[in-house]
Design an enzyme around this catalytic site. Sequence first.
Site, short mmCIF file in Angstrom:
data_model
loop_
_atom_site.label_atom_id
_atom_site.label_comp_id
_atom_site.label_asym_id
_atom_site.label_seq_id
_atom_site.Cartn_x
_atom_site.Cartn_y
_atom_site.Cartn_z
N GLY A 189 0.82 -1.20 0.00
CA GLY A 189 0.00 0.00 0.00
C GLY A 189 0.86 1.25 0.00
N ALA A 190 0.74 2.04 -1.08
CA ALA A 190 1.50 3.31 -1.16
C ALA A 190 0.56 4.47 -0.88
CB ALA A 190 2.16 3.46 -2.54
N ILE A 193 -0.25 6.20 5.03
CA ILE A 193 0.48 5.53 6.11
C ILE A 193 1.70 4.78 5.56
CG2 ILE A 193 0.29 3.72 7.89
CD1 ILE A 193 -2.65 4.64 8.27
N ALA A 328 -7.70 12.84 12.05
CA ALA A 328 -7.91 13.20 13.44
C ALA A 328 -8.68 14.51 13.59
CB ALA A 328 -6.56 13.30 14.14
N HIS A 452 8.08 38.79 4.15
CA HIS A 452 9.23 38.39 3.33
C HIS A 452 10.45 38.25 4.22
CE1 HIS A 452 12.02 38.14 0.01
NE2 HIS A 452 12.76 39.05 0.62
P1 FAD Z 1 -9.40 6.47 17.37
O1 FAD Z 1 -8.29 7.43 17.45
O2 FAD Z 1 -9.16 5.18 16.68
O3 FAD Z 1 -9.86 6.21 18.88
C1 FAD Z 1 -10.85 5.30 19.21
C2 FAD Z 1 -10.64 4.86 20.65
O4 FAD Z 1 -11.78 4.15 21.07
C3 FAD Z 1 -9.46 3.92 20.84
O5 FAD Z 1 -8.72 4.29 21.97
C4 FAD Z 1 -10.12 2.55 21.07
O6 FAD Z 1 -9.37 1.69 21.89
C5 FAD Z 1 -11.40 2.99 21.77
N1 FAD Z 1 -12.51 2.03 21.68
C6 FAD Z 1 -13.00 1.43 20.56
N2 FAD Z 1 -14.06 0.65 20.87
C7 FAD Z 1 -14.24 0.79 22.21
C8 FAD Z 1 -15.17 0.22 23.12
N3 FAD Z 1 -16.14 -0.60 22.72
N4 FAD Z 1 -15.05 0.57 24.43
C9 FAD Z 1 -14.07 1.40 24.84
N5 FAD Z 1 -13.17 1.96 24.03
C10 FAD Z 1 -13.25 1.65 22.73
N6 FAD Z 1 -4.77 11.55 11.00
C11 FAD Z 1 -4.44 12.85 10.85
O7 FAD Z 1 -5.33 13.70 10.83
N7 FAD Z 1 -3.13 13.25 10.73
C12 FAD Z 1 -2.11 12.36 10.75
O8 FAD Z 1 -0.95 12.74 10.64
C13 FAD Z 1 -2.43 10.98 10.90
N8 FAD Z 1 -1.45 10.06 10.93
C14 FAD Z 1 -1.76 8.75 11.12
C15 FAD Z 1 -0.73 7.82 11.15
C16 FAD Z 1 -1.00 6.49 11.35
C17 FAD Z 1 0.13 5.49 11.39
C18 FAD Z 1 -2.36 6.08 11.56
C19 FAD Z 1 -2.68 4.64 11.81
C20 FAD Z 1 -3.40 7.00 11.53
C21 FAD Z 1 -3.11 8.34 11.29
N9 FAD Z 1 -4.11 9.30 11.23
C22 FAD Z 1 -3.79 10.62 11.03
C23 FAD Z 1 -5.54 8.95 11.39
C24 FAD Z 1 -6.02 9.26 12.81
O9 FAD Z 1 -5.22 8.55 13.73
C25 FAD Z 1 -7.48 8.88 12.95
O10 FAD Z 1 -8.24 9.52 11.95
C26 FAD Z 1 -8.02 9.30 14.31
O11 FAD Z 1 -7.29 8.71 15.35
C27 FAD Z 1 -9.50 8.93 14.44
O12 FAD Z 1 -9.96 9.32 15.69
P2 FAD Z 1 -11.18 8.60 16.39
O13 FAD Z 1 -11.39 9.31 17.69
O14 FAD Z 1 -12.30 8.47 15.46
O15 FAD Z 1 -10.69 7.10 16.68
P1 AMP Z 2 -4.72 4.30 2.17
O1 AMP Z 2 -6.17 3.97 1.90
O2 AMP Z 2 -4.31 5.72 1.89
O3 AMP Z 2 -4.29 3.85 3.54
O4 AMP Z 2 -3.89 3.40 1.13
C1 AMP Z 2 -3.91 1.99 1.08
C2 AMP Z 2 -3.42 1.54 -0.29
O5 AMP Z 2 -3.23 0.12 -0.30
C3 AMP Z 2 -4.40 1.86 -1.42
O6 AMP Z 2 -3.75 2.69 -2.35
C4 AMP Z 2 -4.72 0.48 -2.01
O7 AMP Z 2 -4.83 0.52 -3.43
C5 AMP Z 2 -3.53 -0.38 -1.61
N1 AMP Z 2 -3.80 -1.84 -1.58
C6 AMP Z 2 -4.89 -2.47 -1.06
N2 AMP Z 2 -4.81 -3.84 -1.19
C7 AMP Z 2 -3.61 -4.10 -1.82
C8 AMP Z 2 -2.92 -5.30 -2.23
N3 AMP Z 2 -3.42 -6.53 -2.03
N4 AMP Z 2 -1.71 -5.17 -2.85
C9 AMP Z 2 -1.17 -3.94 -3.04
N5 AMP Z 2 -1.78 -2.79 -2.67
C10 AMP Z 2 -2.97 -2.84 -2.06
#
Ligand code: FAD
Ligand code: AMP
Length: 475
Positions: A189-190, A193, A328, A452
């Site tokens: 996946g490119a 993340i 987020a 600037h």
């Molecule tokens: P979450 O952050 O997933 O929080 C949900 C919480 O609910 C978790 O703690 C979970 O344990 C808890 N939970 C779930 N079900 C239950 C339950 N039944 N009872 C009690 N607790 C529960 N977004 C950005 O905007 N900028 C970024 O730079 C960015 N970088 C990212 C990098 C990575 C590697 C990843 C994986 C995600 C990134 N994101 C980024 C996406 C961002 O993390 C999510 O969009 C955001 O965290 C979503 O927030 P949320 O509150 O909906 O859910």
């Molecule tokens: P994102 O939705 O930004 O996290 O990107 C995930 C990426 O993974 C998308 O661009 C998908 O096309 C790619 N992807 C999903 N399944 C596969 C797979 N089996 N092999 C290679 N790439 C994949």
Amino acid sequence: MTEKFDVIVIGGGPGGYVAAIRAAQLGLSTACIDMNTGKNGKAALGGTCLNVGCIPSKALLDSSKHFHHLQHDYASHGISVSNASIDINTMISRKDDVVSKLTGGVAQLFKANKVRQFHGRGRLLADRQVEFTPHASTEKIMLEAQNIILAAGSVPIAIPNVTFDNKRIIDNEGALNLTEVPNRLGVIGAGVIGLELGSVWQRLGSKVTLLEALPEFLPAADHDVAKQAGRLFKKQGLDIRLGTMVKSANIDGDVVNVKIEDKTGQSEISFDRLLVAVGRKPYTDGLLSDDSGVTLNERGQIDVNEQSQTSVPGVWAVGDCVRGPMLAHKASEEGIAVAELIAGKAAHIHFDTIPWVIYTDPEIAWVGKTEQQLKEEGVAYRSGSFPFAATGRGLAMGDAAGMVKMLADEVTDEILGVHIIGPNASELIAECVVTMEFHGASEDLARIVHAHPTLSEAVHEAALHLDKRAIHRGN
Ligand code: FAD
Ligand code: AMP
């Protein structure tokens, strides 16, 4: 006895914890149930974002960027270092410190705002009853509220025939906790993340190969930006293989063998670690009882209307577990809007002006429509752009790759989209978001004084270029 609140939030990520704080600020008695547990075995609020997403990835992106610059980019400044080295354990524990400062900070904010924190699992039952199972316990405690906000977030998607063992085949959490630099890192996946975490380990010395099923690179970004990004990332050494479908992966001793299919047919490629970054899915396991009344759509997202109301009155849902971008800041703004609606205030989210950022080097950020979207929709537009290489600040910094591209309505001049690839794109996009939020025109940005020398002059000049009157480039 059932304890009663005005609001119960299930999930303490950026959607849930922000909703809880805002609800408490508005005078509502509020509880937040979150089951996440940190490395120290204690409750760690902040969800994916603070624990295994936005923040730790940015911490490692910054550490690895410093290391890379030290080795490759400082010589032209007259700075040279021999035998630069990086201690991965120190880098990871710095990241852990950043995470625990922030997750602890949320717990303090809960205390300061009188939000009751429950560490454990929440489950929505009928009639706005919530069953709470404390962490590491089987006890069931009943809670009840006038309003429930579901903010359960998302989890990584797995693909068939590629099984996580959390050692060699890993997800984002594993890639944020590697203890050594893998020689060969495969990334499935490119997308955002895959690119961010791939960049971290590539800068530290891994040979990184991204396997992407789609034939096009970053299809959601503006094509010009995606093209520049593809070129720059390739130059950095990222091997991005488009049109490459992963069929299966097998662990053989220390090696992960991955079967792929591309236009040349099927073949196999070997890595030391394989990161699966094919997207995320809403996490609703165990969240809803059969009679809760809350429905899911065909993508597994909780069904909500424009105002984040579910199919059950008084039950709301926000963030990654509902429709819209998995970001987020989108989750947080939805959380705030819901808290305000519950308190009887007006609230509305403009989905059209949510900024997107990819924290690669250079960064990529955009807001609004891409040029390809405007073409598809038959909108008449004008386009302007400006390269950072023509800004004094970019050159002085020695960080001048990329450009700003601005799109505005042909007739009204209202800005329809801004696309930035370049240094600090994540910060520069804010000015464009504000302008679009106020339905501003490119002429507004063109007439505003920009300091600037700054990188923001590229935004100013792109607006001028749109009207064929850029000063520091040809029109
Ligand atoms: P979450 O952050 O997933 O929080 C949900 C919480 O609910 C978790 O703690 C979970 O344990 C808890 N939970 C779930 N079900 C239950 C339950 N039944 N009872 C009690 N607790 C529960 N977004 C950005 O905007 N900028 C970024 O730079 C960015 N970088 C990212 C990098 C990575 C590697 C990843 C994986 C995600 C990134 N994101 C980024 C996406 C961002 O993390 C999510 O969009 C955001 O965290 C979503 O927030 P949320 O509150 O909906 O859910
Ligand atoms: P994102 O939705 O930004 O996290 O990107 C995930 C990426 O993974 C998308 O661009 C998908 O096309 C790619 N992807 C999903 N399944 C596969 C797979 N089996 N092999 C290679 N790439 C994949």
